[in-house]
Design a protein around this motif. Structure first.
Motif, PDB file in Angstrom:
ATOM      1  N   LEU A   1      -4.011  12.637   1.398  1.00  0.00           N
ATOM      2  CA  LEU A   1      -3.541  11.425   0.733  1.00  0.00           C
ATOM      3  C   LEU A   1      -2.243  10.897   1.344  1.00  0.00           C
ATOM      4  CD1 LEU A   1      -4.306  12.344  -2.984  1.00  0.00           C
ATOM      5  CD2 LEU A   1      -5.514  10.689  -1.550  1.00  0.00           C
TER       6      LEU A   1
ATOM      7  N   SER B   1      -3.104   9.517   4.955  1.00  0.00           N
ATOM      8  CA  SER B   1      -3.882   8.279   4.964  1.00  0.00           C
ATOM      9  C   SER B   1      -3.057   7.101   4.444  1.00  0.00           C
ATOM     10  CB  SER B   1      -5.155   8.447   4.131  1.00  0.00           C
ATOM     11  OG  SER B   1      -4.840   8.778   2.789  1.00  0.00           O
ATOM     12  N   MET B   2      -2.264   7.323   3.387  1.00  0.00           N
ATOM     13  CA  MET B   2      -1.429   6.251   2.869  1.00  0.00           C
ATOM     14  C   MET B   2      -0.334   5.877   3.869  1.00  0.00           C
ATOM     15  SD  MET B   2      -2.740   5.355   0.041  1.00  0.00           S
ATOM     16  CE  MET B   2      -1.428   4.308  -0.597  1.00  0.00           C
ATOM     17  N   SER B   3       0.225   6.885   4.520  1.00  0.00           N
ATOM     18  CA  SER B   3       1.255   6.611   5.522  1.00  0.00           C
ATOM     19  C   SER B   3       0.686   5.813   6.689  1.00  0.00           C
ATOM     20  CB  SER B   3       1.848   7.929   6.026  1.00  0.00           C
ATOM     21  OG  SER B   3       2.775   7.697   7.068  1.00  0.00           O
TER      22      SER B   3
ATOM     23  N   PHE C   1      -6.700   3.786   7.062  1.00  0.00           N
ATOM     24  CA  PHE C   1      -6.860   4.651   5.893  1.00  0.00           C
ATOM     25  C   PHE C   1      -8.188   5.402   5.937  1.00  0.00           C
ATOM     26  CE2 PHE C   1      -8.428   5.413   1.605  1.00  0.00           C
ATOM     27  CZ  PHE C   1      -7.348   6.025   0.995  1.00  0.00           C
TER      28      PHE C   1
END
Length: 236
Positions: free
Chosen positions: A61, A64-66, A157
Motif C-alpha cells: 500500500l 503503490s500510493m507513493s 498504482f
C-alpha cells in the motif's frame, strides 16, 4: 500472388503506447523488488504468517500510493508546462503572425526542405491550424494528446500493486519451511521476465537486462534477509 502488406504503425501513438508499456513494466519491477526485499527481510527475523502478511500489505500500500502520488505530481508538472507553452505560442500567433510564419518556415527548412517548399508548407499548415502546426513542429507537443496525470497515477498504482502481489503471496501461502525458497525463486523468475520485457520494449539486448535485473533483486533480498536475521537473533 498477393501483394505484401505494410502494417507498420507510424505516428506518436506508437511511441505513447511504448512509453506506457515501459512505465508499467518498470512499475511492476519496483513492486516486485521493494516488496520482496521487505518480506524477505521480515522473514529473516520471524516466521509468523500474520506478521509477514501485515508487513507485506503495508509495503504494498505504501509503495503503490507513493508511486501514484509521485507520478501524478510529475506528470501534472509536465502538463502544466505544456499548457503554458501552448498559451505562449497562442499569444505569439495572435500578436506577431508574420514572425511566427517565418519561424515555422525556418524550422521546416532545418528539417531538410528547400526554402520555397518549406515556406509553402508553413503557409498551408498555418492556414489549416497554426497553433497545432507550431505545437508539433516547434514544441514537439500534440495539443490533442496532452499528458494525463490521472492516467499516469493509476497506471503506476496498478503496475506496482501487480508486481508487489507476487512476493506477498509467495511468502504467506506456502508452508513455513517453503516460504523463503518459493519467494526467492518466484521473485527471480519474475525479475527475469520484467528485465526481458523492458529490454525488448527498448529494442535492447535482453540478456544483459535480465542479468542486471535478477542480480539487483538477489542482492536486495540477500541484504534485507541478512539484516532481518541479525535483528531477529538480537531479539529486536
Amino acid at each position: 500472388m498477393t501483394e505484401p502488406t505494410h502494417d507498420e504503425t507510424h505516428g506518436g501513438s506508437l511511441g505513447s503506447r511504448l512509453n506506457w508499456l515501459r512505465a508499467a513494466v518498470l512499475g511492476a519491477n519496483d513492486g516486485i523488488v521493494s516488496t520482496a526485499g521487505l518480506v524477505v527481510g521480515v522473514a529473516g527475523a520471524t516466521s509468523d504468517r500474520s506478521t509477514l502478511l501485515t508487513a507485506g500489505l503495508a509495503g504494498l500500500l505504501a509503495g503503490s500510493m507513493s508511486m501514484a502520488a509521485g507520478e501524478y505530481v510529475s506528470v501534472s508538472t509536465q502538463r502544466d508546462s505544456e499548457m503554458a507553452a501552448l498559451a505562449v505560442e497562442r499569444r505569439e500567433l495572435r500578436e506577431q503572425p508574420e514572425a511566427e510564419l517565418e519561424e515555422l518556415t525556418g524550422l521546416l527548412e532545418a528539417r531538410g526542405l528547400t526554402r520555397a517548399v518549406a515556406h509553402d508548407a508553413a503557409v498551408q499548415l498555418t492556414q489549416r491550424d497554426a497553433l497545432r502546426a507550431h505545437a508539433r513542429v516547434e514544441l514537439g507537443i500534440d495539443p490533442d494528446d496532452l499528458t494525463n496525470p490521472w492516467h499516469a497515477a493509476w497506471a503506476s498504482f496498478l503496475a506496482f500493486t501487480a508486481g508487489a502481489l507476487l512476493p506477498l503471496l509467495a511468502i504467506v501461502l506456502p508452508p513455513s519451511d517453503w516460504r523463503l525458497p518459493v519467494t526467492v525463486v518466484s521473485v527471480l523468475l519474475a525479475l527475469a521476465c520484467t528485465g526481458w520485457s523492458s529490454a525488448r520494449l527498448g529494442a535492447a539486448a535482453p540478456a544483459r537486462a535480465v542479468v542486471r535485473n535478477v542480480s539487483g533483486g538477489a542482492v536486495a533480498m540477500t541484504v534485507t534477509y541478512g539484516a532481518g536475521a541479525l535483528l531477529g537473533a538480537a531479539g529486536v
